[in-house]
Design an enzyme around this catalytic site. Structure first.
Site, short mmCIF file in Angstrom:
data_model
loop_
_atom_site.label_atom_id
_atom_site.label_comp_id
_atom_site.label_asym_id
_atom_site.label_seq_id
_atom_site.Cartn_x
_atom_site.Cartn_y
_atom_site.Cartn_z
N GLU A 1 -0.52 4.80 -0.48
CA GLU A 1 -1.32 6.02 -0.72
C GLU A 1 -0.48 7.25 -0.42
OE1 GLU A 1 -4.98 5.75 1.46
OE2 GLU A 1 -5.58 3.94 0.39
N ASP B 1 -6.71 14.09 -24.16
CA ASP B 1 -6.64 12.67 -23.85
C ASP B 1 -5.92 11.99 -25.01
OD1 ASP B 1 -7.06 9.98 -23.53
OD2 ASP B 1 -9.20 10.13 -23.10
N LYS C 1 -1.61 1.24 -24.96
CA LYS C 1 -2.04 1.19 -26.36
C LYS C 1 -0.79 1.41 -27.23
CE LYS C 1 -6.44 3.42 -25.11
NZ LYS C 1 -7.45 2.48 -24.74
N ARG D 1 -0.95 -2.21 -18.70
CA ARG D 1 -2.27 -1.58 -18.63
C ARG D 1 -2.25 -0.53 -17.54
NH1 ARG D 1 -5.28 -4.12 -21.86
NH2 ARG D 1 -6.89 -2.56 -21.54
N THR E 1 -3.35 6.51 -21.65
CA THR E 1 -3.17 5.15 -21.18
C THR E 1 -1.72 4.80 -21.49
OG1 THR E 1 -3.91 4.32 -23.31
CG2 THR E 1 -5.55 4.38 -21.57
N TYR F 1 0.86 -1.19 0.00
CA TYR F 1 0.00 0.00 0.00
C TYR F 1 0.89 1.23 0.00
CZ TYR F 1 -4.97 -0.56 -0.03
OH TYR F 1 -6.25 -0.74 -0.46
N1 PLP Z 1 -9.48 7.57 -23.34
C1 PLP Z 1 -9.48 7.13 -24.60
C2 PLP Z 1 -9.34 8.13 -25.72
C3 PLP Z 1 -9.62 5.78 -24.87
O1 PLP Z 1 -9.66 5.35 -26.14
C4 PLP Z 1 -9.76 4.88 -23.78
C5 PLP Z 1 -9.93 3.43 -23.96
O2 PLP Z 1 -10.23 2.87 -24.93
C6 PLP Z 1 -9.78 5.40 -22.48
C7 PLP Z 1 -9.62 6.75 -22.30
C8 PLP Z 1 -9.99 4.52 -21.28
O3 PLP Z 1 -8.90 3.73 -21.00
P1 PLP Z 1 -9.01 2.49 -19.98
O4 PLP Z 1 -9.68 1.40 -20.71
O5 PLP Z 1 -7.58 2.19 -19.62
O6 PLP Z 1 -9.78 2.98 -18.79
#
Ligand code: PLP
Length: 488
Positions: free
Chosen positions: A75, A250, A282, A288, A279, A73
């Site tokens: 935090e 994002d 990808k 992950r 993320t 842990y």
């Molecule tokens: N943001 C975008 C643009 C995504 O394509 C995705 C997932 O496909 C996410 C966020 C969410 O990611 P996670 O599945 O790791 O929560």
């Protein structure tokens, strides 16, 4: 030639021993789990994986996740934890953040989010804390929320839940977490969408600007899951500044292209946005997980991700993020990122040459969106199933103004990060375009058992599916996945 990072044959042999030993240990407790892990590798080796959001992490990244960091842990933040005994977690979290800052040129990096959705929640709440909570505390002369009177707290709670956000519409390629009702982001924010030009399918910055002027959002979210073109983040920031919004990008899908310096200048979000989420699994090819990058004005708020949104971080995954980010800082990753885009273009050209219609007429990034309704008279659901039966793994996806909605859809999204990691190049992409076209041309919409036309059922001769499957297997046999790793 494989591009899965494998420095030497000796390394592959060592990794092979490590994975074999791990499976032996697991088999001693629950053999069915060991079998499923082994089967997963076999399946992944056989699949022609075109899912745009998937990849193959390196053996080093995978192995980093299976250890006693999982038990800790931690935090809090680096050097400031709510638990004792976190010095090794501090080390790996600091390394992940350092690699992320260096790789992306960010002022601050936060490696704790467990996933992309968590990273987005941290980012939303960091902006709300900066722009709504901090001024309210100051007005009330309070140091923290616990010091507020019941009445001030009620007012603040209402204000926090009543802000506006502008994000890309789902059918233009945006993501559920960008303010859509089924996701918590849609319940937190009053959301409005921007879309793409109905003629070209491209982002329409002037329409976006007009919507922003009218709606006056607190946050503009850029970034996508299914938009095959570049986004100009300089223009996005200009629009955000004009209406007093914070620009959040994002980059979950295209972080690998930013890391690999394929997306630079106006197309690199980091210098333009106040806050960037991603993320790590990808195109970035890590474990992950999620991550937030931001400028120094938001750093303190982002670091409050735990306890604001997150519980204890996953130290084993943060360690793997550090390893994967170290890999992404190698020159070979730039080569990889460029190949991802070259391959996506080759796939686009191969498909279009054979008569397929692509949304926007091509690609500038790692993905393509085939309009299977107008090209082949199929729904996305039918096309996805026919391709799967032929050994090609894709996912259906809505296209702009999709007449078949978000469930059946009219599109198939295909991406090249995984097959590029496996070593396939532009020649193979053309062959794959041929396989996709063969399957979709031979597929007909099906009917229900009662003979009613169905958006779900398809008809494809088994012989065609088997032939294409065999050709896919033959193609992949030249590009072994995790070469040298033998679990037998
Ligand atoms: N943001 C975008 C643009 C995504 O394509 C995705 C997932 O496909 C996410 C966020 C969410 O990611 P996670 O599945 O790791 O929560």
């Amino acid at each position: 030639m494989s591009h899965v990072p494998q420095p030497a044959e000796a390394t592959a042999a060592t990794a092979s021993t490590a994975f074999r030993s791990a499976l032996e240990v697991i088999r001693g407790v629950e053999p069915r789990v060991a079998d499923a892990i082994g089967q997963e590798l076999a399946d992944q080796r056989e699949m022609l994986k075109l899912i745009a959001s998937e990849n193959y992490a390196s053996p080093a990244t995978l192995l980093t996740m299976g250890n006693w960091f999982s038990d800790k842990y931690a935090e809090g933040t680096i050097g400031r934890r709510f638990y004792a005994g976190c010095r090794n977690v501090d080390t790996v979290e600091a390394l992940a953040a350092e690699h992320a800052r260096e790789l992306f040129g960010a002022q601050h990096a936060y490696a704790q989010p467990h996933s992309g959705i968590d990273a987005n929640l941290v980012a939303f709440w960091a902006v709300l804390a900066q722009r709504v909570e901090a001024p309210a505390l100051e007005r009330a002369g309070a140091r923290q929320v616990n010091d507020l009177t019941e009445q001030d707290w009620e007012t603040l709670r209402r204000d926090l839940g009543n802000q506006r956000m502008l994000g890309m519409s789902l059918d233009a390629g945006g993501h559920l977490t960008h303010g859509f009702r089924p996701n918590i982001s849609g319940k937190m924010f009053n959301q409005r969408s921007y879309g793409t030009d109905p003629e070209t399918g491209l982002l329409d910055y002037e329409a976006l600007r007009a919507t922003a002027r009218d709606f006056r959002p607190m946050i503009i979210v850029a970034g996508y899951s299914a938009y095959p073109r570049l986004v100009n983040f300089r223009i996005m920031r200009e629009i955000a500044d004009e209406v007093g919004a914070t620009l959040m990008v994002d980059m979950a899908h295209f972080a690998g292209l930013v890391a690999g310096k394929v997306l630079t200048g106006d197309f690199d979000p980091v210098p333009h946005a106040q806050i960037v989420t991603t993320t790590t699994h990808k195109s970035l090819r890590g474990p992950r997980g999620g991550m937030v990058l931001c400028d120094s004005s938001l750093a303190d708020q982002v670091d409050r991700g735990c306890p604001m949104v997150l519980g204890g971080p996953l130290p084993h995954v943060m360690a793997a993020k550090a390893v994967a980010l170290a890999e992404a800082r190698q020159d070979s990753f730039r080569d990889y990122a460029q190949r991802v885009v070259d391959n996506a273009r080759a796939l686009a050209e191969g498909l279009m040459r054979r008569g397929a219609t692509l949304v926007t007429g091509g690609t500038d990034n790692h993905l393509n969106l085939i309009d299977v309704a107008s090209s082949y008279g199929l729904t996305g659901r039918q096309a996805e199933a026919a391709l799967l039966a032929s050994g090609i793994v894709t996912n259906r996806n809505a296209i702009p103004a999709d007449p078949n909605g978000a469930w059946y859809t009219s599109g198939i999204r295909i991406g090249t990060p995984a097959l590029t990691t496996r070593g396939l190049g532009t020649g193979e992409m053309d062959e794959i375009a041929g396989l996709i076209d063969t399957v979709l041309s031979a597929t007909q919409p099906g009917t229900t058992k009662k003979g009613i036309p169905s958006k779900a059922q398809h008809v494809l001769e088994e012989k065609t599916a088997d032939e294409v499957s065999q050709r896919a297997t033959d193609l992949l046999s030249g590009f072994p996945l995790y070469p040298g790793i033998d679990l037998s």
